[in-house]
Structures are given as structure tokens and as C-alpha cells.
Design a protein around this motif. Structure first.
Motif, PDB file in Angstrom:
ATOM      1  N   GLY A   1       0.793  -1.186   0.087  1.00 32.87           N
ATOM      2  CA  GLY A   1      -0.063   0.018   0.144  1.00 32.87           C
ATOM      3  C   GLY A   1       1.177   1.452  -0.008  1.00 32.87           C
ATOM      4  O   GLY A   1      -0.178   2.323   0.015  1.00 32.87           O
ATOM      5  N   ARG A   2       2.748   0.956   0.204  1.00 34.04           N
ATOM      6  CA  ARG A   2       3.092   1.787   0.135  1.00 34.04           C
ATOM      7  C   ARG A   2       3.230   3.106   0.958  1.00 34.04           C
ATOM      8  O   ARG A   2       2.838   4.034   1.017  1.00 34.04           O
ATOM      9  CB  ARG A   2       2.576   2.899  -1.527  1.00 34.04           C
ATOM     10  CG  ARG A   2       2.938   2.194  -3.048  1.00 34.04           C
ATOM     11  CD  ARG A   2       2.738   3.545  -3.522  1.00 34.04           C
ATOM     12  NE  ARG A   2       4.014   3.803  -3.591  1.00 34.04           N
ATOM     13  CZ  ARG A   2       3.309   5.312  -4.243  1.00 34.04           C
ATOM     14  NH1 ARG A   2       2.518   5.270  -5.140  1.00 34.04           N
ATOM     15  NH2 ARG A   2       4.117   6.336  -5.158  1.00 34.04           N
ATOM     16  N   VAL A   3       2.989   2.283   2.813  1.00 31.43           N
ATOM     17  CA  VAL A   3       2.755   2.769   3.476  1.00 31.43           C
ATOM     18  C   VAL A   3       4.163   2.497   4.607  1.00 31.43           C
ATOM     19  O   VAL A   3       4.566   1.557   4.506  1.00 31.43           O
ATOM     20  CB  VAL A   3       1.728   2.628   4.744  1.00 31.43           C
ATOM     21  CG1 VAL A   3       2.050   3.111   5.994  1.00 31.43           C
ATOM     22  CG2 VAL A   3       0.195   2.595   4.016  1.00 31.43           C
ATOM     23  N   GLN A   4       4.633   4.490   5.118  1.00 30.31           N
ATOM     24  CA  GLN A   4       6.171   3.688   5.472  1.00 30.31           C
ATOM     25  C   GLN A   4       5.484   4.365   7.168  1.00 30.31           C
ATOM     26  O   GLN A   4       4.923   5.644   7.103  1.00 30.31           O
ATOM     27  CB  GLN A   4       6.932   4.838   4.709  1.00 30.31           C
ATOM     28  CG  GLN A   4       7.871   4.790   5.899  1.00 30.31           C
ATOM     29  CD  GLN A   4       9.691   5.811   4.879  1.00 30.31           C
ATOM     30  OE1 GLN A   4       9.007   6.746   4.181  1.00 30.31           O
ATOM     31  NE2 GLN A   4      10.728   5.735   5.781  1.00 30.31           N
ATOM     32  N   TYR A   5       6.172   3.659   7.671  1.00 32.60           N
ATOM     33  CA  TYR A   5       5.642   3.754   9.177  1.00 32.60           C
ATOM     34  C   TYR A   5       7.423   4.316   9.608  1.00 32.60           C
ATOM     35  O   TYR A   5       7.660   3.111   9.653  1.00 32.60           O
ATOM     36  CB  TYR A   5       4.741   2.176  10.336  1.00 32.60           C
ATOM     37  CG  TYR A   5       3.695   2.200   9.474  1.00 32.60           C
ATOM     38  CD1 TYR A   5       2.406   3.394  10.278  1.00 32.60           C
ATOM     39  CD2 TYR A   5       3.447   1.546   9.233  1.00 32.60           C
ATOM     40  CE1 TYR A   5       1.312   2.966   9.623  1.00 32.60           C
ATOM     41  CE2 TYR A   5       1.906   1.163   8.643  1.00 32.60           C
ATOM     42  CZ  TYR A   5       1.105   1.824   9.063  1.00 32.60           C
ATOM     43  OH  TYR A   5      -0.081   1.308   8.604  1.00 32.60           O
ATOM     44  N   GLN A   6       6.923   5.242  10.561  1.00 35.07           N
ATOM     45  CA  GLN A   6       8.355   5.747  11.671  1.00 35.07           C
ATOM     46  C   GLN A   6       8.569   5.863  13.177  1.00 35.07           C
ATOM     47  O   GLN A   6       6.981   6.915  12.947  1.00 35.07           O
ATOM     48  CB  GLN A   6       9.299   6.451  10.457  1.00 35.07           C
ATOM     49  CG  GLN A   6      10.102   7.173  11.629  1.00 35.07           C
ATOM     50  CD  GLN A   6      11.040   6.290  11.383  1.00 35.07           C
ATOM     51  OE1 GLN A   6      11.417   5.700  10.056  1.00 35.07           O
ATOM     52  NE2 GLN A   6      11.640   5.850  12.643  1.00 35.07           N
ATOM     53  N   GLY A   7       9.016   5.262  13.906  1.00 31.14           N
ATOM     54  CA  GLY A   7       8.977   5.735  15.367  1.00 31.14           C
ATOM     55  C   GLY A   7       9.647   7.184  15.581  1.00 31.14           C
ATOM     56  O   GLY A   7      10.786   7.327  14.564  1.00 31.14           O
ATOM     57  N   THR A   8       8.909   7.535  16.457  1.00 29.19           N
ATOM     58  CA  THR A   8       9.466   8.904  17.145  1.00 29.19           C
ATOM     59  C   THR A   8       9.799   8.950  18.372  1.00 29.19           C
ATOM     60  O   THR A   8       9.373   7.801  19.153  1.00 29.19           O
ATOM     61  CB  THR A   8       9.235  10.376  16.566  1.00 29.19           C
ATOM     62  OG1 THR A   8       7.282  10.272  17.401  1.00 29.19           O
ATOM     63  CG2 THR A   8       8.550   9.744  14.796  1.00 29.19           C
ATOM     64  N   VAL A   9      10.418  10.119  19.110  1.00 22.72           N
ATOM     65  CA  VAL A   9      10.176   9.932  20.509  1.00 22.72           C
ATOM     66  C   VAL A   9       8.819  10.013  21.088  1.00 22.72           C
ATOM     67  O   VAL A   9       8.618   9.665  22.479  1.00 22.72           O
ATOM     68  CB  VAL A   9      11.177  11.484  20.674  1.00 22.72           C
ATOM     69  CG1 VAL A   9      11.144  11.932  22.219  1.00 22.72           C
ATOM     70  CG2 VAL A   9      12.475  11.412  20.666  1.00 22.72           C
TER      71      VAL A   9
END
Length: 476
Positions: A450-458
Motif C-alpha cells: 500500500g506504499r505506507v512507511q511507518y516510522q517511530g519517533t520520540v
């Protein structure tokens, strides 16, 4: 006496090989690492994507066009965001208040939390290295030194996270020690490494161990018949027979350098070992060393430990595992990155302070050795993820405000960045946030269908999608 004509021919052959690789090499045509049958989908089942720690995915990323960013403010730092076959993201985070390890199940359409589950406290790394098994259960070792599998399911009262299995590791973990990483092998046994250098194999409820005696500060990687461990002194290959007892196949020491560098979490390599290769996807193993003033990429034969090549990285230091596909390796600098917290016992860095200047490098492996293909100045603030579907590296870059000071500031902003794997050219797709709570802190993102990028943050998790993209239907 060396034959100068023969030497000249060899140099010419190496140069020609490098040129051919540059022109024809393509991540999309490279051999993919074999899929571990005990893991979730390759590319989003582990912190580094797969059992081999390649940091690659066969899913296409958001691309270079405009993106839509959704933010889940969870009040927790989320270094591990994984997604199973059902499409639901699962994040293993540490809350800002209380430093409590917490599992969040996120809605794949809105990225908002559906439910959460608090866990016993453990070491910093036990809250980082986890994986999704072949039943989409999150697997990790908690603060009580129990291997835990957390399942999610939809009930009449809504979504629920629950502990499906607990397996005490008991006497396999020395007193005062804790598990830093774990990974299943191809027989379903779970390999684990401890902070103080014990490697174990859990087969059912029985664990066997071997003592390496050197700190393990990065993830274990597995391939068919082999387990790779990078300690703060050396790279190891281990294996285990039918009895499950682990033993060392070989050990390769590397240059440790003068001490822990700023922007690294331990003294020694900052890399999890990466299996890669153009034929099987596992014939090579790569790490970075800790040499000063410039680190090297170290590539060995995964079967024997024999040297393949050592090449200058162009980076002063990195805490990131090599991204690798086929015969290409991609490195990103973390030297000087301003982490707000360090693992217990990390000690002062050498030097005490340095600005975060960034930089990325591609190095190709060929029969004559290693060749640098490109370098760029991008200040990657996350572990890049390579899409072999579109030939792009996806990361988050840290950008200084206009006229900002050299290095890093509390006012820096963070951009979704796309790097062409062939040329190193970078483009910015969109801003994900500004200031401390948007810091991606050199954490890993996951790319899913689905061309989704998940990214963790602080402060939680962001989802990056192409603007106007239609979200695929998710079974609920």
C-alpha cells in the motif's frame, strides 16, 4: 617480486568490474534473503526487516511525490514498529512517564492506537529488538527474563492485546544480566544474546547457552543453518545441532577504535551483522568496525569467515546496521547524533562531543574487492529501508532551521527523504514534524504493502503515504 604488468591488469579489471556494477547493478534484480518460515512477512517482521537484518523490503515505498503524514502521539518513544500479514502495525515503545515498555496496536487507516499493553521493565535494548512470528504475535524478552508472545484479536468489546505464551529463561540468563536481542532460526528455535555476552538457543522450554564473554549491544541475525552475532570485539558465526547446543563456528576480530564515539551506544561496532549476497542472499556477512578517524565496512564469507573485502566507509562513525541487497551495501552516519539517553554503563564518548554532520555511502562488493559507488551528505535521522520494488532508500533526514547553528538544535525539523539507490541523489517528500518530540532518534521505519512507511519517533509513530492514495481494505 610483483609483476607490474599483472598488477596493472588486475587494477584495470577491478575498475572495469566496478564500472559495470555501477551501470548494471540494480537492487530490484538482486537475490532476496530467504524468508524465515517462523517470522511474519519479510520486510516488516523484525527491526531490520527480516531474519538476515538486510533492512530491505519487496514492498514499494511512498515514492518521490507529495505525501500525507499521519501522526499518533503516544507519549512514548517507539523504536520498533512492525506489521504482520493482517496489516495491523504493532509498536513496542517506552513511555516518557515511568519508562514503561508498552505494546501499542495501531489502526492501519488512521494510525491511532486501538489498544495497549504495559509490560515489566527490562534493559534498553530488550525494548528494541523484537519480532513478529508467523502468527503475527510480537515476540520479545521482558524485564523478568521471560520470552513473551503478545497476540492481538478483535473481541465483542473491541481490540485486545494479550500475552499468549510465556517461557521463563531461568538459569540460562546469568544473575544481573539481561537479553539484548533475539531471532528465530529456520527450525523455529529462538536464539538470544545477553548484554554481557551469553548466546542461547531456546528449543521449546529448554535453553542451551554458550558464553562469549563480550558485550552484545546489537541484534542477532539468522540465515539457514547459521546465526551471526556482533559483539563489542568481534563478529561470530554460531550454529547448533539437533541437540540445540550452540557452538562457535568462527570468530573474526575487528578494529575497536579508541572508545565509544559520540552518536554510538557502545564501544565497538554499532552494527547488527547483515547477511547478503547476489546469489543466495546470504553468502556474505557485513558489519562496520569502529576505526578512527574513519570507520570501515568489513565483509566476510558467511560460511568460513574468510575476508572478502574491507573498505573505508567515508563515515566517522555509525550506530546503524548496513543495508544490503545483492552486491550493494548502504551505510549512514550517526556520528555526533544527540541521543537524550544512553544504555547503562555506556560511559563517556571519545571525544566527549561532536556535531552531527551526517553522510551516506554505497559500496559494492565484486570479485576484486569493494568499490565506493557514491557518497552524499544527507543527515539521516533513522535507519534507511531499501525498497527493492522501486530501487529507493527511504529514511528521515534531520534539517537545521535557516541560519541554524552547526550540528543539531532543538528546533530542527524532520523530513521524509527518498534516496535513489543507484545514484545517491536525494529528494524530500514532506515534513513529518519539528522539535524534540518529532525526533526519529536513528530508529527504524517499516514499509508495508500500500506504499505506507511507518516510522517511530520520540513521541509515537508517524505514517507516511502518497498524497491521495487509497488505503487498501483491512480485514477486521
Amino acid at each position: 617480486m610483483r609483476d607490474p604488468l599483472r598488477s596493472g591488469h588486475r587494477v584495470l579489471a577491478i575498475a572495469v568490474s566496478a564500472a559495470i556494477l555501477l551501470l548494471l547493478g540494480s537492487p530490484a534484480s538482486a537475490a532476496q534473503p530467504p524468508a524465515n518460515p517462523w517470522l511474519g512477512p519479510a520486510g516488516s517482521a523484525t527491526m531490520h526487516g527480516d531474519a538476515e537484518s538486510s533492512d530491505t523490503t519487496t514492498a514499494a515505498g511512498p515514492g518521490t511525490g507529495p505525501v500525507r503524514v499521519q501522526t499518533a502521539k503516544l507519549g512514548a518513544a517507539c523504536p520498533t514498529v512492525l506489521a504482520g500479514r493482517d496489516g495491523f502495525p504493532v509498536a513496542l515503545c517506552t513511555t516518557q512517564l515511568g519508562r514503561t515498555p508498552t505494546v501499542f496496536l495501531l489502526d492501519p487507516e488512521t494510525t491511532q492506537p486501538l489498544t495497549r499493553l504495559a509490560l515489566p521493565k527490562g534493559s534498553l535494548l530488550s525494548g528494541v529488538y523484537a519480532y513478529l512470528d508467523n502468527r503475527d504475535r510480537l515476540v520479545f524478552v521482558d524485564g523478568a527474563n521471560e520470552l513473551v508472545r503478545v497476540a492481538h484479536q478483535h473481541t465483542s468489546s473491541g481490540w485486545r492485546l494479550s500475552i499468549a505464551e510465556r517461557t521463563p529463561l531461568g538459569s540460562a540468563i546469568p544473575e544481573g544480566d539481561g537479553v539484548s536481542s533475539l531471532m528465530p532460526d529456520w527450525r523455529g528455535r529462538v536464539w538470544f544474546g545477553t548484554n554481557r555476552g551469553t548466546v542461547g538457543v531456546l528449543d521449546g522450554s529448554v535453553a542451551h547457552t554458550v558464553r562469549l564473554g563480550e558485550q552484545i549491544a546489537n541484534s542477532i541475525s539468522t540465515a539457514p543453518g547459521a546465526t551471526a552475532v556482533a559483539t563489542t570485539h568481534a563478529l561470530y558465526r554460531l550454529s547448533a545441532g539437533p541437540d540445540g547446543v550452540p557452538h562457535v563456528d568462527w570468530r573474526v576480530a575487528y578494529e575497536r577504535g579508541p572508545g565509544r564515539k559520540p552518536g554510538q551506544l557502545s564501544w565497538g561496532t554499532g552494527a547488527s551483522p547483515t547477511f547478503f549476497g547476489p546469489r543466495t542472499g546470504t553468502e556474505y556477512l557485513a558489519i562496520t568496525d569502529n576505526a578512527a578517524p574513519e570507520e570501515n565496512l568489513v565483509v566476510v564469507d558467511a560460511r568460513t569467515g574468510a575476508p572478502v573485502c574491507t573498505a573505508p566507509s567515508g563515515l566517522a562513525g555509525t550506530e546503524l546496521s548496513p543495508v544490503a541487497s545483492g552486491d550493494s551495501v548502504y551505510l549512514a552516519s550517526t556520528y555526533g547524533y544527540p541521543y537524550p539517553a544512553l544504555p547503562e554503563g555506556a560511559g563517556p564518548s571519545t571525544p566527549l562531543l561532536a556535531p552531527f554532520t551526517g553522510g551516506m555511502t554505497r559500496i559494492d562488493v565484486h570479485p576484486g574487492g569493494c568499490a565506493t559507488v557514491w557518497r552524499n551528505p544527507e543527515r539521516s535521522a533513522a535507519v534507511p529501508r531499501l525498497s527493492t520494488a522501486d530501487g529507493k532508500l527511504y529514511t528521515i533526514t534531520r534539517q537545521k532551521p535557516a541560519g541554524g547553528a552547526r550540528g543539531s538544535t532543538l528546533f530542527d525539523h524532520y523530513e521524509a527523504a527518498v534516496i535513489d539507490a543507484k545514484t545517491g541523489r536525494a529528494s524530500t517528500a514532506g515534513r513529518i514534524g519539528s522539535g524534540f518530540f518529532s525526533d526519529t532518534l536513528q530508529m527504524v521505519g517499516s514499509i508495508v504493502p500500500g506504499r505506507v512507511q511507518y516510522q517511530g519517533t520520540v513521541n509515537g509513530v508517524v505514517a507516511i503515504r502518497p498524497a491521495g492514495a487509497v488505503q487498501p481494505a483491512i480485514a477486521r
